[in-house]
Scaffold this active site. Structure first.
Site, PDB file in Angstrom:
ATOM      1  N   ASN A 253      10.436  17.413  11.757  1.00 18.68           N
ATOM      2  CA  ASN A 253      11.046  17.079  13.131  1.00 18.68           C
ATOM      3  C   ASN A 253      12.242  15.976  13.114  1.00 18.68           C
ATOM      4  O   ASN A 253      12.573  15.448  14.129  1.00 18.68           O
ATOM      5  CB  ASN A 253       9.789  16.509  13.889  1.00 18.68           C
ATOM      6  CG  ASN A 253       9.206  15.110  13.442  1.00 18.68           C
ATOM      7  OD1 ASN A 253       9.622  14.541  12.625  1.00 18.68           O
ATOM      8  ND2 ASN A 253       8.134  14.914  14.223  1.00 18.68           N
TER       9      ASN A 253
ATOM     10  N   SER B 268      -1.721   8.783  -1.885  1.00 18.58           N
ATOM     11  CA  SER B 268      -1.076   7.557  -2.139  1.00 18.58           C
ATOM     12  C   SER B 268      -1.928   6.695  -2.983  1.00 18.58           C
ATOM     13  O   SER B 268      -3.250   6.753  -2.711  1.00 18.58           O
ATOM     14  CB  SER B 268      -0.468   6.776  -1.075  1.00 18.58           C
ATOM     15  OG  SER B 268      -0.301   5.418  -1.178  1.00 18.58           O
TER      16      SER B 268
ATOM     17  N   TYR C 140      -2.420   2.911   7.809  1.00 12.01           N
ATOM     18  CA  TYR C 140      -1.545   3.984   7.006  1.00 12.01           C
ATOM     19  C   TYR C 140      -2.682   4.321   5.667  1.00 12.01           C
ATOM     20  O   TYR C 140      -2.770   5.776   5.717  1.00 12.01           O
ATOM     21  CB  TYR C 140      -0.446   3.488   6.542  1.00 12.01           C
ATOM     22  CG  TYR C 140       0.387   4.307   5.373  1.00 12.01           C
ATOM     23  CD1 TYR C 140       0.954   5.534   5.641  1.00 12.01           C
ATOM     24  CD2 TYR C 140       0.376   3.957   3.913  1.00 12.01           C
ATOM     25  CE1 TYR C 140       1.339   6.423   4.761  1.00 12.01           C
ATOM     26  CE2 TYR C 140       0.858   4.761   3.108  1.00 12.01           C
ATOM     27  CZ  TYR C 140       1.277   6.113   3.371  1.00 12.01           C
ATOM     28  OH  TYR C 140       1.538   6.932   2.416  1.00 12.01           O
TER      29      TYR C 140
ATOM     30  N   LYS D 251      -4.531   8.099   5.074  1.00 11.68           N
ATOM     31  CA  LYS D 251      -4.155   8.965   3.581  1.00 11.68           C
ATOM     32  C   LYS D 251      -5.692   9.408   3.258  1.00 11.68           C
ATOM     33  O   LYS D 251      -5.970  10.422   2.802  1.00 11.68           O
ATOM     34  CB  LYS D 251      -3.520   8.459   2.820  1.00 11.68           C
ATOM     35  CG  LYS D 251      -2.086   8.299   3.120  1.00 11.68           C
ATOM     36  CD  LYS D 251      -1.334   9.673   2.812  1.00 11.68           C
ATOM     37  CE  LYS D 251      -0.133   9.756   3.528  1.00 11.68           C
ATOM     38  NZ  LYS D 251       0.638  10.977   3.713  1.00 11.68           N
TER      39      LYS D 251
HETATM   40  P1  NAD Z   1       9.737  10.344   4.539  1.00 14.40           P
HETATM   41  O1  NAD Z   1       9.678   9.568   5.725  1.00 14.40           O
HETATM   42  O2  NAD Z   1      11.281  10.062   4.015  1.00 14.40           O
HETATM   43  O3  NAD Z   1       9.548  11.975   4.813  1.00 14.40           O
HETATM   44  C1  NAD Z   1       8.826  12.302   5.810  1.00 14.40           C
HETATM   45  C2  NAD Z   1       9.389  13.328   6.351  1.00 14.40           C
HETATM   46  O4  NAD Z   1       8.296  13.893   7.342  1.00 14.40           O
HETATM   47  C3  NAD Z   1      10.374  12.972   7.364  1.00 14.40           C
HETATM   48  O5  NAD Z   1      11.652  13.778   7.133  1.00 14.40           O
HETATM   49  C4  NAD Z   1      10.078  13.049   8.780  1.00 14.40           C
HETATM   50  O6  NAD Z   1      11.126  13.243   9.639  1.00 14.40           O
HETATM   51  C5  NAD Z   1       8.948  14.121   8.615  1.00 14.40           C
HETATM   52  N1  NAD Z   1       7.749  14.125   9.651  1.00 14.40           N
HETATM   53  C6  NAD Z   1       7.224  13.138   9.991  1.00 14.40           C
HETATM   54  N2  NAD Z   1       6.267  13.323  10.989  1.00 14.40           N
HETATM   55  C7  NAD Z   1       6.349  14.633  11.047  1.00 14.40           C
HETATM   56  C8  NAD Z   1       5.748  15.534  12.091  1.00 14.40           C
HETATM   57  N3  NAD Z   1       4.612  15.277  12.768  1.00 14.40           N
HETATM   58  N4  NAD Z   1       6.222  16.873  12.023  1.00 14.40           N
HETATM   59  C9  NAD Z   1       7.261  17.196  11.240  1.00 14.40           C
HETATM   60  N5  NAD Z   1       8.104  16.143  10.248  1.00 14.40           N
HETATM   61  C10 NAD Z   1       7.566  15.029  10.207  1.00 14.40           C
HETATM   62  O7  NAD Z   1       8.680   9.806   3.583  1.00 14.40           O
HETATM   63  P2  NAD Z   1       8.617   9.962   2.036  1.00 14.40           P
HETATM   64  O8  NAD Z   1       8.784   8.864   1.143  1.00 14.40           O
HETATM   65  O9  NAD Z   1       9.510  11.192   1.579  1.00 14.40           O
HETATM   66  O10 NAD Z   1       7.144  10.210   1.994  1.00 14.40           O
HETATM   67  C11 NAD Z   1       6.703  11.602   1.876  1.00 14.40           C
HETATM   68  C12 NAD Z   1       5.003  11.731   2.106  1.00 14.40           C
HETATM   69  O11 NAD Z   1       4.548  11.078   0.791  1.00 14.40           O
HETATM   70  C13 NAD Z   1       4.453  11.077   2.872  1.00 14.40           C
HETATM   71  O12 NAD Z   1       3.235  11.697   3.756  1.00 14.40           O
HETATM   72  C14 NAD Z   1       4.090   9.674   2.600  1.00 14.40           C
HETATM   73  O13 NAD Z   1       2.932   9.124   3.352  1.00 14.40           O
HETATM   74  C15 NAD Z   1       3.598   9.951   1.141  1.00 14.40           C
HETATM   75  N6  NAD Z   1       3.878   9.023   0.233  1.00 14.40           N
HETATM   76  C16 NAD Z   1       4.909   8.329   0.169  1.00 14.40           C
HETATM   77  C17 NAD Z   1       5.128   7.176  -0.725  1.00 14.40           C
HETATM   78  C18 NAD Z   1       6.553   6.418  -0.574  1.00 14.40           C
HETATM   79  O14 NAD Z   1       6.445   5.284  -1.226  1.00 14.40           O
HETATM   80  N7  NAD Z   1       7.292   6.888  -0.272  1.00 14.40           N
HETATM   81  C19 NAD Z   1       4.083   6.674  -1.342  1.00 14.40           C
HETATM   82  C20 NAD Z   1       2.731   7.422  -1.487  1.00 14.40           C
HETATM   83  C21 NAD Z   1       2.812   8.542  -0.425  1.00 14.40           C
HETATM   84  C1  WQD Z   2       6.631  -3.490  -4.480  1.00 20.42           C
HETATM   85  C2  WQD Z   2       6.499  -5.013  -4.807  1.00 20.42           C
HETATM   86  C3  WQD Z   2       5.521  -6.613  -3.215  1.00 20.42           C
HETATM   87  C4  WQD Z   2       9.183  -5.944  -0.937  1.00 20.42           C
HETATM   88  C5  WQD Z   2       3.907   0.405  -0.539  1.00 20.42           C
HETATM   89  C6  WQD Z   2       2.742   0.867   0.330  1.00 20.42           C
HETATM   90  C7  WQD Z   2       2.180   2.091  -0.789  1.00 20.42           C
HETATM   91  C8  WQD Z   2       3.262   3.260  -0.983  1.00 20.42           C
HETATM   92  C9  WQD Z   2       4.228   2.779  -1.715  1.00 20.42           C
HETATM   93  C10 WQD Z   2       3.047   5.022   0.681  1.00 20.42           C
HETATM   94  C11 WQD Z   2       5.019  -5.834  -4.442  1.00 20.42           C
HETATM   95  C12 WQD Z   2       6.976  -6.832  -3.796  1.00 20.42           C
HETATM   96  C13 WQD Z   2       8.382  -5.936  -1.903  1.00 20.42           C
HETATM   97  C14 WQD Z   2      10.030  -7.196  -0.984  1.00 20.42           C
HETATM   98  C15 WQD Z   2       8.871  -8.045  -2.662  1.00 20.42           C
HETATM   99  N1  WQD Z   2       3.526   3.925   0.362  1.00 20.42           N
HETATM  100  N2  WQD Z   2       7.990  -6.911  -2.759  1.00 20.42           N
HETATM  101  N3  WQD Z   2       9.883  -8.239  -1.842  1.00 20.42           N
HETATM  102  O1  WQD Z   2       3.641  -2.476  -1.610  1.00 20.42           O
HETATM  103  O2  WQD Z   2       3.396  -1.567  -3.823  1.00 20.42           O
HETATM  104  O3  WQD Z   2       3.513  -0.033  -1.809  1.00 20.42           O
HETATM  105  O4  WQD Z   2       4.918   1.650  -0.872  1.00 20.42           O
HETATM  106  O5  WQD Z   2       2.207   5.612   0.531  1.00 20.42           O
HETATM  107  O6  WQD Z   2       0.985   2.542   0.384  1.00 20.42           O
HETATM  108  O7  WQD Z   2       1.936  -0.060   0.424  1.00 20.42           O
HETATM  109  O8  WQD Z   2       5.484  -1.154  -2.503  1.00 20.42           O
HETATM  110  O9  WQD Z   2       7.994  -1.517  -2.512  1.00 20.42           O
HETATM  111  O10 WQD Z   2       6.420  -2.567  -0.653  1.00 20.42           O
HETATM  112  O11 WQD Z   2       6.252  -3.600  -2.964  1.00 20.42           O
HETATM  113  O12 WQD Z   2       8.729  -9.005  -3.534  1.00 20.42           O
HETATM  114  O13 WQD Z   2      11.098  -7.305   0.018  1.00 20.42           O
HETATM  115  O14 WQD Z   2       7.144  -5.531  -4.503  1.00 20.42           O
HETATM  116  O15 WQD Z   2       4.904  -7.776  -2.965  1.00 20.42           O
HETATM  117  O16 WQD Z   2       4.503  -6.372  -5.404  1.00 20.42           O
HETATM  118  P1  WQD Z   2       3.964  -1.292  -2.432  1.00 20.42           P
HETATM  119  P2  WQD Z   2       6.752  -2.246  -2.148  1.00 20.42           P
END
Ligand code: NAD
Ligand code: WQD
Length: 340
Positions: free
Chosen positions: A32, A124, A149, A153
């Site tokens: 979306n 995650s 969040y 998950k």
């Molecule tokens: P992102 O926000 O770049 O990508 C998510 C995509 O989903 C986006 O394009 C957004 O427009 C779309 N979207 C959101 N809600 C929607 C909905 N209801 N219907 C259709 N599309 C929708 O995020 P990402 O970093 O690519 O993460 C992808 C997945 O991995 C997420 O579920 C996120 O929670 C999970 N994840 C991400 C990280 C991270 O650090 N990036 C870490 C662990 C898990």
């Molecule tokens: C990394 C390290 C901060 C920003 C998050 C989500 C996790 C997953 C991945 C989705 C930590 C430090 C950060 C800054 C800093 N996402 N930091 N200055 O917190 O490990 O994980 O993203 O699932 O759920 O919690 O990642 O990149 O935010 O932080 O010092 O401006 O960098 O304290 O030690 P994090 P991060």
């Protein structure tokens, strides 16, 4: 295989679409665009050499999903769609439960109705909370999460386990990502956060390119090597390839399977800043500030299960991750908005 990729325009989804197309799969993105740009689709066409089919819509839209599953027979779904900002989830918990939990439930209902039972879910490492020891194994307890969040998950993981227990046709891969960073080596795809980045690497990249002034290091008194937080950073291309291996594995292994996707190595905040200085050739100013509430001192993955069961492990080191982020950031200083 014919694969539906929800959230396929996002950071991790778009990189996974590239790997799927390159391996000969037929891909349809459902997104979306609430957190991504439509310009990703042009970049994907450039990288893949072909346009990928796109359905613009929401995973919570049951009627839309029904039409999508009726229009073609999908072999599997990769479910990336969701919201991911930890701080925002504390302020807007209902938006997170609605999108992440509600969206996953609606998707699974539509899949079951259509007779599609293969699903890869983006979970995650946050589900482990503050783990008692490192590295974190898949069997460690989950659920002691400190924010909506992370809880969303964990809830979806539990729902998927219940679902698989209820019907043996389900084959589900739960992938627990550690800290995905990096960008496509072409420089055409990368992470494009809206507003000021919450995560370390995009923040550092924006300081390097001159958009932000100074990195805030969240605390230097953790019980780690240099006192700053330690994380398992993984290149997004490695992560994307892990999805293809997981997809192959669930074809052989029904039920629910959980795999960590990490490198198995921890790097501190200062390690990341130094690696980015090497990659960009620029000095990066930083100052130490108070720790961020909810942060754990350290977090890195045990990688044996993924290696033994998927034959997958991450290849790219921290310097390569930072080099690719820098290439992306330097050639797209305003992200996808730079394109006409
Ligand atoms: P992102 O926000 O770049 O990508 C998510 C995509 O989903 C986006 O394009 C957004 O427009 C779309 N979207 C959101 N809600 C929607 C909905 N209801 N219907 C259709 N599309 C929708 O995020 P990402 O970093 O690519 O993460 C992808 C997945 O991995 C997420 O579920 C996120 O929670 C999970 N994840 C991400 C990280 C991270 O650090 N990036 C870490 C662990 C898990
Ligand atoms: C990394 C390290 C901060 C920003 C998050 C989500 C996790 C997953 C991945 C989705 C930590 C430090 C950060 C800054 C800093 N996402 N930091 N200055 O917190 O490990 O994980 O993203 O699932 O759920 O919690 O990642 O990149 O935010 O932080 O010092 O401006 O960098 O304290 O030690 P994090 P991060």
């Amino acid at each position: 295989m014919n694969v539906l990729v929800t959230g396929g325009a996002g950071f991790i989804g778009s990189h996974t679409v590239v790997e799927l197309v390159q391996e000969g799969h037929c891909v349809t993105i459902l997104d979306n665009f609430c957190n991504s740009s439509r310009r990703v689709l042009d970049r994907l066409a450039q990288v893949c050499g072909e346009r990928v089919d796109v359905i613009e819509g929401d995973v919570r839209d049951a009627a839309l999903l029904r039409r999508a599953f009726a229009a073609q027979q999908f072999d599997a779904v990769l479910h990336f769609a969701g919201l991911k900002a930890v701080g925002e989830s504390v302020e807007q918990p209902l938006a997170y439960y609605d999108n992440n939990v509600g969206g996953s439930v609606t998707l699974c209902q539509a899949m079951a109705e259509a007779g599609v039972f293969r699903l890869i879910f983006s979970s995650s490492a946050t589900v482990y909370g503050d783990a008692e020891r490192m590295p974190i194994e898949e069997s460690f307890p989950t659920g002691r999460v400190t924010n909506p969040y992370g809880r969303s998950k964990w809830m979806v993981e539990e729902i998927l386990k219940d679902l698989a227990a209820s019907d043996p046709r389900w084959a589900i891969g739960i992938l627990r990502y550690f800290n995905p960073v990096g960008a496509h080596p072409s420089g055409l795809l990368g992470e494009d956060p809206r507003g000021i980045p919450n995560n370390l690497v995009p923040y550092v990249a924006q300081v390097a390119v001159g958009k932000l002034d100074c990195i805030s290091v969240y605390g230097d008194c953790y019980p780690t090597r240099d006192g700053t937080g330690v994380r398992d950073y993984i290149h997004v291309v490695d992560l994307a390839r892990g999805h293809l291996k997981a997809l192959a594995a669930i074809m052989r292994k029904p039920g629910v399977n959980v795999w960590n996707l990490g490198r198995g190595e921890g790097y501190s905040v200062l390690d990341v800043i130094r690696a980015f200085e090497r990659a960009s050739g620029r000095p990066l100013p930083y100052r130490v500030v108070e720790p961020r509430p909810g942060d754990v001192a350290e977090c890195w993955a045990a990688t044996e299960k993924a290696w033994h069961e998927l034959g997958w492990r991450a290849e790219y080191d921290l310097d390569t991750m930072m080099r690719d982020v820098w290439r992306w950031q330097e050639s797209n200083p305003r992200g996808y908005d730079d394109q006409p």
